[in-house]
Design a protein around this motif. Structure first.
Motif, PDB file in Angstrom:
ATOM      1  N   UNK A  15       0.806  -1.227   0.000  1.00 26.64           N
ATOM      2  CA  UNK A  15       0.000   0.000   0.000  1.00 26.64           C
ATOM      3  C   UNK A  15       0.841   1.280   0.000  1.00 26.64           C
ATOM      4  N   UNK A  16       1.983   1.347   0.711  1.00 26.37           N
ATOM      5  CA  UNK A  16       2.779   2.587   0.710  1.00 26.37           C
ATOM      6  C   UNK A  16       3.348   2.980  -0.653  1.00 26.37           C
ATOM      7  N   UNK A  17       3.225   2.129  -1.667  1.00 28.34           N
ATOM      8  CA  UNK A  17       3.792   2.462  -2.982  1.00 28.34           C
ATOM      9  C   UNK A  17       3.082   3.621  -3.661  1.00 28.34           C
ATOM     10  N   UNK A  18       1.831   3.934  -3.291  1.00 32.31           N
ATOM     11  CA  UNK A  18       1.062   5.007  -3.929  1.00 32.31           C
ATOM     12  C   UNK A  18       0.921   4.745  -5.430  1.00 32.31           C
ATOM     13  N   UNK A  19       0.026   3.818  -5.750  1.00 30.18           N
ATOM     14  CA  UNK A  19      -0.149   3.352  -7.115  1.00 30.18           C
ATOM     15  C   UNK A  19      -0.475   4.490  -8.087  1.00 30.18           C
ATOM     16  N   UNK A 101      11.718   3.918  -5.023  1.00 29.61           N
ATOM     17  CA  UNK A 101      12.535   3.713  -3.826  1.00 29.61           C
ATOM     18  C   UNK A 101      12.735   5.020  -3.067  1.00 29.61           C
ATOM     19  N   UNK A 102      13.038   6.088  -3.780  1.00 27.43           N
ATOM     20  CA  UNK A 102      13.256   7.379  -3.117  1.00 27.43           C
ATOM     21  C   UNK A 102      11.995   7.859  -2.415  1.00 27.43           C
ATOM     22  N   UNK A 103      10.855   7.618  -3.032  1.00 26.99           N
ATOM     23  CA  UNK A 103       9.575   8.008  -2.430  1.00 26.99           C
ATOM     24  C   UNK A 103       9.345   7.238  -1.125  1.00 26.99           C
ATOM     25  N   UNK A 104       9.657   5.943  -1.132  1.00 30.09           N
ATOM     26  CA  UNK A 104       9.498   5.126   0.072  1.00 30.09           C
ATOM     27  C   UNK A 104      10.463   5.562   1.172  1.00 30.09           C
ATOM     28  N   UNK A 105      11.682   5.912   0.785  1.00 27.35           N
ATOM     29  CA  UNK A 105      12.663   6.383   1.768  1.00 27.35           C
ATOM     30  C   UNK A 105      12.139   7.632   2.482  1.00 27.35           C
TER      31      UNK A 105
END
Length: 409
Positions: A15-19, A101-105
């Protein structure tokens, strides 16, 4: 109604990926313009599943889709060939997975920052690189040595208490020296202390960082020219053997020099440009540098980054970035459910229960052990010997000749 009742663990996990944001990037790049079956979002879900379940080749991934209804529901298709997976892996620009990846970080930094606000180690950044060697045949683009290819993971992690989170990762062919990427891994704020090893040794950079107020601690090489400005007192009981104010080579800015011993009794020399840190603090901070080595060991053991799904640059970089995305998702899942165990235990929980409902999963993860045990008990041999000796001395020994006597009763 509780939101968990209609969500599987895997859906909540990704879910944290922001589809919606990812789909916008896909549309801007027109990646799926002529795609008929394996869309990019399905590709991301499938390869995140492959990382989670540690599937080591495309054939196994293809078979998982064909044989498992649960996987088919995840990716929205009932079959996919190995060649289609390979083609998609090559075609997707690795800048897409890098951006994810940067967004998740950023999400992790926000989440942990809210929880760990005010912690002293929240501003400690560990910098290092790790090389993954590959066969030269097929990976000619990954320049390393005359006899082998390889890529290098230039990495910065944040350390807060015992929690390690990824801050930056830059992938390059293995040949460039570590110090060529140091500037990109540095956080240009004055409240961060950077810790790195001798692979990043550069007098010019050290002077520049000191002028800009960027703090760092690192080891110095054995042949480094050290100019002593002032020797500082050291307590006899301290593990510190020397403390001094110095400059290195032609540097203009002063540093603290701390000499101590490692666990094997070898002398190590550490320099730090933070004048407010004590010698013991500098020594303890540098010892934390090994936690980035443990990070590399963890991802190489528990994620798929040593065997590659493809040979092109896009395929290799996509796989590594998706592995790091998996690492970040596990951290966020651990934080979400309030799990108190290790990150590896959380990975195993998600791996085993990915198709369960989120409600069941949370109850299982938080459940207290049904059986409480104090462990295997040791015999109190001293007490037993003292009692036996006392019985012998008083003549009370008739029971020792009784074969029906059971000392356990």
């Amino acid at each position: 109604m509780d939101n968990h009742t209609i969500k599987t663990v895997f859906k909540e996990y990704i879910h944290p990926l922001d589809i919606k944001i990812i789909q916008k990037m896909i549309d801007v790049e027109a990646i799926d313009k002529y795609v008929k079956k394996l869309y990019t979002l399905s590709y991301i879900r499938l390869f995140l599943y492959a990382q989670l379940k540690k599937l080591e080749n495309l054939a196994v991934i293809s078979q998982s889709v064909s044989r498992k209804k649960t996987v088919q529901r995840l990716v929205g298709m009932d079959s996919i060939s190995k060649s289609q997976l390979s083609r998609k892996n090559r075609q997707i620009p690795h800048e897409i997975t890098e951006a994810i990846l940067r967004h998740l970080i950023q999400k992790i930094q926000y989440t942990l920052g809210a929880v760990k606000a005010g912690k002293a180690l929240d501003k400690l950044h560990l910098i290092d690189s790790s090389t993954i060697s590959m066969c030269l045949n097929g990976y000619e683009w990954a320049d390393f040595r005359d006899t082998k290819a390889g890529i290098k993971l230039h990495t910065s992690i944040r350390l807060c208490d015992d929690t390690v989170s990824l801050d930056q990762m830059i992938l390059t062919p293995a040949r460039p020296a570590d110090e060529t990427r140091l500037d990109e891994l540095i956080v240009y704020t004055k409240d961060v202390l950077h810790v790195f090893d001798r692979g990043y040794f550069n007098f010019v950079k050290f002077d520049t960082y000191s002028k800009k107020g960027i703090r760092f601690a690192t080891r110095i090489k054995s042949n480094t020219v050290v100019n002593i400005i002032e020797e500082l007192p050291v307590e006899a009981s301290s593990p510190i053997t020397r403390h001094a104010i110095v400059t290195l080579g032609k540097m203009k800015n002063q540093l603290q020099l701390v000499e101590t011993m490692d666990s094997n009794g070898n002398k190590i020399r550490i320099v730090c440009n933070d004048a407010k840190r004590s010698a013991l603090e500098i020594s303890d901070i540098y010892r934390n540098r090994w936690k980035i080595e443990l990070f590399f060991k963890w991802v190489k053991q528990h994620l798929v980054i040593k065997k590659f799904y493809g040979k092109s640059e896009n395929a290799v970089y996509n796989q590594v970035y998706l592995a790091m995305i998996t690492f970040c998702l596990i951290i966020l899942m651990k934080q979400k459910v309030g799990f108190k165990g290790t990150l590896l235990e959380m990975l195993r929980w998600v791996r085993d229960c990915y198709n369960q409902s989120m409600t069941t999963f949370v109850l299982e993860v938080r459940k207290e052990p049904e059986r409480k045990s104090s462990g295997r008990r040791r015999w109190d041999s001293d007490r037993i010997f003292a009692e036996t000796l006392a019985q012998y001395e008083t003549g009370d020994i008739s029971h020792l000749d009784n074969l029906t006597y059971d000392p356990l009763v």
